[in-house]
Design a protein around this motif. Structure first.
Motif, PDB file in Angstrom:
ATOM      1  N   SER A  22      -4.883  -0.757  10.902  1.00  0.00           N
ATOM      2  CA  SER A  22      -3.616  -0.319  11.649  1.00  0.00           C
ATOM      3  C   SER A  22      -3.690   1.348  11.602  1.00  0.00           C
ATOM      4  O   SER A  22      -2.810   1.902  13.451  1.00  0.00           O
ATOM      5  N   ASN A  23      -3.796   1.223  10.482  1.00  0.00           N
ATOM      6  CA  ASN A  23      -3.076   2.974  10.876  1.00  0.00           C
ATOM      7  C   ASN A  23      -4.463   3.880  10.916  1.00  0.00           C
ATOM      8  O   ASN A  23      -4.250   4.908  11.085  1.00  0.00           O
ATOM      9  N   THR A  24      -5.876   3.284  10.757  1.00  0.00           N
ATOM     10  CA  THR A  24      -6.436   4.490  11.755  1.00  0.00           C
ATOM     11  C   THR A  24      -5.883   4.330  13.135  1.00  0.00           C
ATOM     12  O   THR A  24      -6.568   5.330  13.433  1.00  0.00           O
ATOM     13  N   ILE A  25      -5.956   3.142  13.474  1.00  0.00           N
ATOM     14  CA  ILE A  25      -5.478   2.796  15.209  1.00  0.00           C
ATOM     15  C   ILE A  25      -4.016   3.841  15.299  1.00  0.00           C
ATOM     16  O   ILE A  25      -4.347   4.998  16.248  1.00  0.00           O
ATOM     17  N   ALA A  58       3.985   2.511   3.949  1.00  0.00           N
ATOM     18  CA  ALA A  58       4.132   1.342   4.776  1.00  0.00           C
ATOM     19  C   ALA A  58       4.034   0.426   4.531  1.00  0.00           C
ATOM     20  O   ALA A  58       4.174  -0.668   4.576  1.00  0.00           O
ATOM     21  N   GLU A  59       2.208   0.472   4.264  1.00  0.00           N
ATOM     22  CA  GLU A  59       1.390  -0.412   4.860  1.00  0.00           C
ATOM     23  C   GLU A  59       1.026  -1.385   3.542  1.00  0.00           C
ATOM     24  O   GLU A  59       0.927  -2.617   3.556  1.00  0.00           O
ATOM     25  N   ILE A 125       5.369   6.409  12.035  1.00  0.00           N
ATOM     26  CA  ILE A 125       5.059   5.111  13.028  1.00  0.00           C
ATOM     27  C   ILE A 125       4.861   3.963  12.055  1.00  0.00           C
ATOM     28  O   ILE A 125       6.034   2.532  12.556  1.00  0.00           O
ATOM     29  N   THR A 126       4.217   3.037  11.308  1.00  0.00           N
ATOM     30  CA  THR A 126       4.145   1.933  10.644  1.00  0.00           C
ATOM     31  C   THR A 126       5.165   2.209   9.737  1.00  0.00           C
ATOM     32  O   THR A 126       5.851   0.878   9.689  1.00  0.00           O
ATOM     33  N   ALA A 127       5.845   2.827   9.631  1.00  0.00           N
ATOM     34  CA  ALA A 127       6.846   2.813   8.249  1.00  0.00           C
ATOM     35  C   ALA A 127       7.896   2.120   9.370  1.00  0.00           C
ATOM     36  O   ALA A 127       9.279   1.336   8.452  1.00  0.00           O
TER      37      ALA A 127
END
Length: 177
Positions: A22-25, A58-59, A125-127
């Motif tokens: 996710s975070n890499t993307i 977040a992740e 974004i992720t948060a």
């Protein structure tokens, strides 16, 4: 599995490049396609470190605390997926961990419009996905997770909800419920 031997989601292909974390993307897409729009923070080590710190928060902190509650309360299934179903008491015992994770984000956002300050960046974004899941489900019915107790997060989510991409892919997407 042809694209991703780990058989996990998300996975994207951009030309010959295949990514599956996710975070890499998020970081890749923001740097390649959103740098001019300010989605990828300036390249100073401090800015990048802060952005990655919140992507990871977040992740790891938020998602890990939230997932077993979300899947039990909203989807009615066990999490981790290969585990036995949790009792209501076991799920309730997880609430302080999610409360602490939300409190960390709440305190950080108290004097900021976005996670890194005045502008929306990849750090949001992720948060935002995690916070929207909690908000949409009204704190999963636990009084200590009620959105009224986290006003800075709620205001931040309201600000994000003005963004069409947030409306389409977070609020209206698979991440909400």
């Amino acid at each position: 599995q042809a694209l991703n031997p780990k058989a996990t989601v998300p996975t994207i292909r951009d030309g010959p490049l295949v990514l599956n974390e996710s975070n890499t993307i998020v970081a890749y897409l923001c740097q390649k396609y959103g740098e001019k729009a300010g989605l990828y923070p300036d390249s100073s080590p401090a800015s990048l470190a802060l952005a990655w710190q919140w992507l990871e928060y977040a992740e790891t902190t938020m998602a890990e605390a939230q997932a077993p509650i979300f899947f039990h309360v909203v989807r009615g299934i066990a999490y981790p997926f290969s585990s036995a179903a949790k009792s209501a008491e076991e799920v309730e015992s997880l609430v302080p961990g999610l409360e602490k994770a939300l409190r960390g984000l709440e305190e950080h956002l108290t004097d900021k419009s976005y996670i890194l300050g005045a502008s929306f960046t990849m750090a949001d974004i992720t948060a935002a996905v995690q916070a929207n899941r909690w908000f949409t489900n009204d704190g999963y019915g636990f009084p200590e997770l009620h959105p009224d107790l986290f006003p800075a997060i709620v205001v931040w989510l309201q600000r994000l909800s003005l963004r069409q991409a947030f409306q389409d892919h977070v609020q209206g997407g698979m991440y909400a419920k």
